[in-house]
Design a protein around this motif. Sequence first.
Motif, short mmCIF file in Angstrom:
data_model
loop_
_atom_site.label_atom_id
_atom_site.label_comp_id
_atom_site.label_asym_id
_atom_site.label_seq_id
_atom_site.Cartn_x
_atom_site.Cartn_y
_atom_site.Cartn_z
N ALA A 53 -3.20 -28.85 35.80
CA ALA A 53 -4.45 -28.84 35.02
C ALA A 53 -5.59 -28.21 35.81
O ALA A 53 -6.40 -27.47 35.25
N SER A 54 -5.64 -28.46 37.12
CA SER A 54 -6.72 -27.88 37.92
C SER A 54 -6.54 -26.38 38.14
O SER A 54 -7.50 -25.69 38.48
N LEU A 55 -5.33 -25.87 37.91
CA LEU A 55 -5.07 -24.44 38.09
C LEU A 55 -5.31 -23.64 36.82
O LEU A 55 -5.45 -22.41 36.88
N ARG A 56 -5.36 -24.30 35.68
CA ARG A 56 -5.49 -23.59 34.41
C ARG A 56 -6.81 -22.81 34.36
O ARG A 56 -7.81 -23.19 34.92
N ALA A 90 -6.56 -15.51 42.09
CA ALA A 90 -5.50 -16.50 41.84
C ALA A 90 -5.61 -17.57 42.91
O ALA A 90 -6.22 -17.37 43.96
N THR A 91 -4.98 -18.70 42.64
CA THR A 91 -4.93 -19.79 43.61
C THR A 91 -3.52 -19.86 44.18
O THR A 91 -2.54 -19.86 43.42
N ARG A 143 -2.55 -19.97 31.53
CA ARG A 143 -2.17 -21.11 30.68
C ARG A 143 -1.13 -22.01 31.36
O ARG A 143 -0.65 -22.96 30.75
N GLY A 144 -0.77 -21.70 32.61
CA GLY A 144 0.18 -22.53 33.34
C GLY A 144 1.63 -22.24 33.00
O GLY A 144 2.50 -23.09 33.22
#
Length: 167
Positions: A53-56, A90-91, A143-144
């Motif tokens: 969720a934190s990456l979305r 990006a992460t 969107r993961g």
Amino acid sequence: MRRRLLVPGVLLAVVLVGVVAAELLSGTVGPSQRRAAPALPATVLAGRRVTLASLRGHPAIVHFWASWCGPCEKEAPELAALTARLRGRATLVGVDWSDNASHAAAFVRRHHWSFPNLEDHDGSVGNDYRLAGLPTTFLLDARGRIVKQMTGPETAKALLAAVGQVS
């Protein structure tokens, strides 16, 4: 007449098989085949806690590795360099897979990794991601969803190029 048609038909079949094989080996997933990334491990090895969720909202690179993995050792400096070169595009998140916690922490320190690393010591998350070996890197879209899987050591340049292709 049959022989004249047979040769072009065989050549066409060989070309089609080659194209399909190249697509499968590239690790790229077509838009209709993208699947939601499985949940990330909850236990933090180094850095901050990260969830899907934190990456979305932007692409992410989820990298599975282990301290006992020779190719991971070879690739480690590339990942350290990648962190600075991503510049918010990006992460990067590391996932230590089926490893000893103290060996994994020493690995992160030795390679000066500053990106978040999570622990998957029982291997369950890696199994959910369908790992085929180490190191394995998954590229997620905003969107993961998994859009690319890369098995084996990667360079910072190759990973940056992959991030640039995410839509």
